[in-house]
Scaffold this motif. Structure first.
Motif, PDB file in Angstrom:
ATOM      1  N   GLY A   1       0.811  -1.202   0.000  1.00 11.15           N
ATOM      2  CA  GLY A   1       0.000   0.000   0.000  1.00 11.15           C
ATOM      3  C   GLY A   1       0.849   1.259   0.000  1.00 11.15           C
ATOM      4  O   GLY A   1       2.043   1.229   0.321  1.00 11.15           O
TER       5      GLY A   1
ATOM      6  N   GLU B   1      -5.249  -5.312  -6.862  1.00 13.20           N
ATOM      7  CA  GLU B   1      -6.474  -4.716  -7.394  1.00 13.20           C
ATOM      8  C   GLU B   1      -6.691  -5.063  -8.866  1.00 13.20           C
ATOM      9  O   GLU B   1      -7.836  -5.153  -9.322  1.00 13.20           O
ATOM     10  CB  GLU B   1      -6.426  -3.187  -7.248  1.00 13.20           C
ATOM     11  CG  GLU B   1      -6.403  -2.702  -5.811  1.00 13.20           C
ATOM     12  CD  GLU B   1      -5.020  -2.639  -5.173  1.00 13.20           C
ATOM     13  OE1 GLU B   1      -4.863  -1.885  -4.216  1.00 13.20           O
ATOM     14  OE2 GLU B   1      -4.085  -3.349  -5.629  1.00 13.20           O
TER      15      GLU B   1
ATOM     16  N   GLN C   1       4.397  -4.452   3.998  1.00 11.07           N
ATOM     17  CA  GLN C   1       3.318  -3.947   4.837  1.00 11.07           C
ATOM     18  C   GLN C   1       3.857  -3.064   5.946  1.00 11.07           C
ATOM     19  O   GLN C   1       4.954  -3.288   6.449  1.00 11.07           O
ATOM     20  CB  GLN C   1       2.516  -5.095   5.447  1.00 11.07           C
ATOM     21  CG  GLN C   1       1.677  -5.826   4.431  1.00 11.07           C
ATOM     22  CD  GLN C   1       0.659  -6.756   5.060  1.00 11.07           C
ATOM     23  OE1 GLN C   1       0.789  -7.163   6.207  1.00 11.07           O
ATOM     24  NE2 GLN C   1      -0.364  -7.097   4.301  1.00 11.07           N
TER      25      GLN C   1
ATOM     26  N   LEU D   1      -1.143   1.166   9.740  1.00  6.07           N
ATOM     27  CA  LEU D   1      -1.822   2.382   9.301  1.00  6.07           C
ATOM     28  C   LEU D   1      -1.217   3.649   9.913  1.00  6.07           C
ATOM     29  O   LEU D   1      -0.940   4.602   9.178  1.00  6.07           O
ATOM     30  CB  LEU D   1      -3.323   2.292   9.594  1.00  6.07           C
ATOM     31  CG  LEU D   1      -4.146   3.506   9.186  1.00  6.07           C
ATOM     32  CD1 LEU D   1      -4.068   3.760   7.681  1.00  6.07           C
ATOM     33  CD2 LEU D   1      -5.596   3.335   9.630  1.00  6.07           C
TER      34      LEU D   1
ATOM     35  N   ARG E   1      -5.670   9.091   4.057  1.00  2.05           N
ATOM     36  CA  ARG E   1      -6.662   8.065   4.408  1.00  2.05           C
ATOM     37  C   ARG E   1      -7.497   7.670   3.192  1.00  2.05           C
ATOM     38  O   ARG E   1      -7.804   6.490   2.991  1.00  2.05           O
ATOM     39  CB  ARG E   1      -7.565   8.552   5.540  1.00  2.05           C
ATOM     40  CG  ARG E   1      -6.891   8.544   6.890  1.00  2.05           C
ATOM     41  CD  ARG E   1      -7.853   8.954   8.003  1.00  2.05           C
ATOM     42  NE  ARG E   1      -7.192   9.022   9.287  1.00  2.05           N
ATOM     43  CZ  ARG E   1      -6.957   7.965  10.073  1.00  2.05           C
ATOM     44  NH1 ARG E   1      -7.351   6.758   9.688  1.00  2.05           N
ATOM     45  NH2 ARG E   1      -6.344   8.103  11.226  1.00  2.05           N
TER      46      ARG E   1
ATOM     47  N   ALA F   1      -7.687   3.994   1.594  1.00  2.00           N
ATOM     48  CA  ALA F   1      -8.994   3.338   1.497  1.00  2.00           C
ATOM     49  C   ALA F   1      -9.310   2.895   0.069  1.00  2.00           C
ATOM     50  O   ALA F   1     -10.048   1.934  -0.137  1.00  2.00           O
ATOM     51  CB  ALA F   1     -10.087   4.276   2.004  1.00  2.00           C
TER      52      ALA F   1
ATOM     53  N   GLN G   1      -7.261   1.537  -1.972  1.00  2.00           N
ATOM     54  CA  GLN G   1      -6.404   0.421  -2.364  1.00  2.00           C
ATOM     55  C   GLN G   1      -6.860  -0.865  -1.679  1.00  2.00           C
ATOM     56  O   GLN G   1      -7.706  -0.854  -0.799  1.00  2.00           O
ATOM     57  CB  GLN G   1      -4.943   0.714  -1.976  1.00  2.00           C
ATOM     58  CG  GLN G   1      -4.333   1.861  -2.744  1.00  2.00           C
ATOM     59  CD  GLN G   1      -2.862   2.056  -2.403  1.00  2.00           C
ATOM     60  OE1 GLN G   1      -2.403   1.713  -1.315  1.00  2.00           O
ATOM     61  NE2 GLN G   1      -2.121   2.623  -3.342  1.00  2.00           N
TER      62      GLN G   1
ATOM     63  N   THR H   1      -6.790  -4.058   0.814  1.00  2.00           N
ATOM     64  CA  THR H   1      -6.484  -4.113   2.245  1.00  2.00           C
ATOM     65  C   THR H   1      -5.204  -4.925   2.470  1.00  2.00           C
ATOM     66  O   THR H   1      -4.763  -5.673   1.589  1.00  2.00           O
ATOM     67  CB  THR H   1      -7.627  -4.785   3.020  1.00  2.00           C
ATOM     68  OG1 THR H   1      -7.723  -6.154   2.596  1.00  2.00           O
ATOM     69  CG2 THR H   1      -8.957  -4.060   2.791  1.00  2.00           C
ATOM     70  N   ASP H   2      -4.648  -4.790   3.673  1.00  2.00           N
ATOM     71  CA  ASP H   2      -3.474  -5.595   4.031  1.00  2.00           C
ATOM     72  C   ASP H   2      -3.800  -7.080   3.913  1.00  2.00           C
ATOM     73  O   ASP H   2      -2.974  -7.880   3.465  1.00  2.00           O
ATOM     74  CB  ASP H   2      -3.024  -5.281   5.458  1.00  2.00           C
ATOM     75  CG  ASP H   2      -2.337  -3.931   5.572  1.00  2.00           C
ATOM     76  OD1 ASP H   2      -1.948  -3.356   4.527  1.00  2.00           O
ATOM     77  OD2 ASP H   2      -2.183  -3.452   6.707  1.00  2.00           O
ATOM     78  N   GLU H   3      -5.013  -7.461   4.296  1.00  2.00           N
ATOM     79  CA  GLU H   3      -5.421  -8.865   4.247  1.00  2.00           C
ATOM     80  C   GLU H   3      -5.484  -9.357   2.802  1.00  2.00           C
ATOM     81  O   GLU H   3      -5.059 -10.485   2.515  1.00  2.00           O
ATOM     82  CB  GLU H   3      -6.778  -9.052   4.939  1.00  2.00           C
ATOM     83  CG  GLU H   3      -6.763  -8.796   6.443  1.00  2.00           C
ATOM     84  CD  GLU H   3      -6.720  -7.305   6.831  1.00  2.00           C
ATOM     85  OE1 GLU H   3      -6.281  -7.016   7.963  1.00  2.00           O
ATOM     86  OE2 GLU H   3      -7.097  -6.446   5.999  1.00  2.00           O
ATOM     87  N   GLN H   4      -5.998  -8.534   1.910  1.00  2.00           N
ATOM     88  CA  GLN H   4      -6.063  -8.924   0.495  1.00  2.00           C
ATOM     89  C   GLN H   4      -4.667  -9.087  -0.088  1.00  2.00           C
ATOM     90  O   GLN H   4      -4.409 -10.030  -0.851  1.00  2.00           O
ATOM     91  CB  GLN H   4      -6.851  -7.877  -0.303  1.00  2.00           C
ATOM     92  CG  GLN H   4      -8.336  -7.884  -0.005  1.00  2.00           C
ATOM     93  CD  GLN H   4      -9.048  -6.678  -0.581  1.00  2.00           C
ATOM     94  OE1 GLN H   4      -8.551  -5.554  -0.565  1.00  2.00           O
ATOM     95  NE2 GLN H   4     -10.250  -6.912  -1.111  1.00  2.00           N
ATOM     96  N   ARG H   5      -3.746  -8.197   0.264  1.00  2.00           N
ATOM     97  CA  ARG H   5      -2.379  -8.321  -0.235  1.00  2.00           C
ATOM     98  C   ARG H   5      -1.685  -9.532   0.374  1.00  2.00           C
ATOM     99  O   ARG H   5      -0.999 -10.285  -0.323  1.00  2.00           O
ATOM    100  CB  ARG H   5      -1.592  -7.033   0.029  1.00  2.00           C
ATOM    101  CG  ARG H   5      -1.877  -5.945  -0.992  1.00  2.00           C
ATOM    102  CD  ARG H   5      -0.932  -4.766  -0.846  1.00  2.00           C
ATOM    103  NE  ARG H   5      -1.258  -3.963   0.310  1.00  2.00           N
ATOM    104  CZ  ARG H   5      -2.097  -2.930   0.309  1.00  2.00           C
ATOM    105  NH1 ARG H   5      -2.669  -2.555  -0.812  1.00  2.00           N
ATOM    106  NH2 ARG H   5      -2.345  -2.273   1.408  1.00  2.00           N
TER     107      ARG H   5
END
Length: 196
Positions: free
Chosen positions: A9, A117, A131, A134, A152, A156, A158, A160-164
């Motif tokens: 991100g 994405e 990573q 935030l 922010r 928002a 992009q 999420t950390d979980e998706q990456r």
């Protein structure tokens, strides 16, 4: 050739990691650099952006007015998708040209901020995700001159950390110092790249 997709991100430290990998001999293909190249004055890409968004996205000198374009696309997902539809295929085509020019035994690192994405994780031998928490990312972005609200909003917009993390072969954590990050990069290089 070993193809590594590098992502993270905004404000995570991806550019630092790409520089550390280049120091170790990797060939860098940077999607952000290419995104600027494909819409430079006189290019078909710039003409297509102007056709899609009008002359208001140009500076008086005929260059892309990035803040003006950002004001249009970051406020409206449909407009952002329209811009992505123009720019992303051009960036991918240029990246493919650069990868094809690399030596057969090269380690090619493609720095792709929107790798998750745009569904490109399967295009690489390894996906490396950088990573940072935030609060750390916000602090870095504000130090670069962004307002916290803009930072922010960009975060928002992009993945999420979980998706990456879900597509990562390697996760590098960058809440600490550059030296701590460099140690992680060195360990990754030794374990996953140098011995291949």
């Amino acid at each position: 050739m070993l193809r590594i997709g590098l992502t993270g991100g905004i404000g995570s430290g991806k550019s630092t990691v790409s520089a550390l990998l280049v120091e170790r001999g990797a060939v860098l293909v940077d999607a952000d650099v290419l995104a600027r190249e494909v819409v430079a004055p006189g290019t078909p890409g710039l003409a297509a952006v102007v056709e899609a968004f009008g002359e208001g996205v140009l500076t008086p000198g005929g260059e892309l007015d990035r803040p003006a374009l950002a004001a249009v696309v970051f406020a409206d997902p449909a407009q952002r998708a329209r811009l992505d539809g123009v720019v992303h295929p051009l960036v991918r085509a240029r990246a493919a040209e650069l990868v094809a020019q690399a030596p057969q035994d090269a380690v090619v690192v493609q720095d792709v901020p929107l790798l998750v994405e745009t569904g490109q994780a399967g295009s690489y031998d390894l996906v490396v995700v950088v990573q940072a928490s935030l609060p750390v990312r916000l602090e870095r972005l504000v130090q670069r001159g962004m307002t916290e609200e803009d930072a922010r909003a960009r975060i928002a917009g992009q993945a999420t950390d979980e998706q990456r993390a879900a597509v990562a072969d390697v996760l590098l954590h960058n809440d600490g110092t550059r030296e701590e990050l460099a140690a992680q990069v060195e360990a990754f290089w030794a374990e996953r790249v140098a011995g291949r």
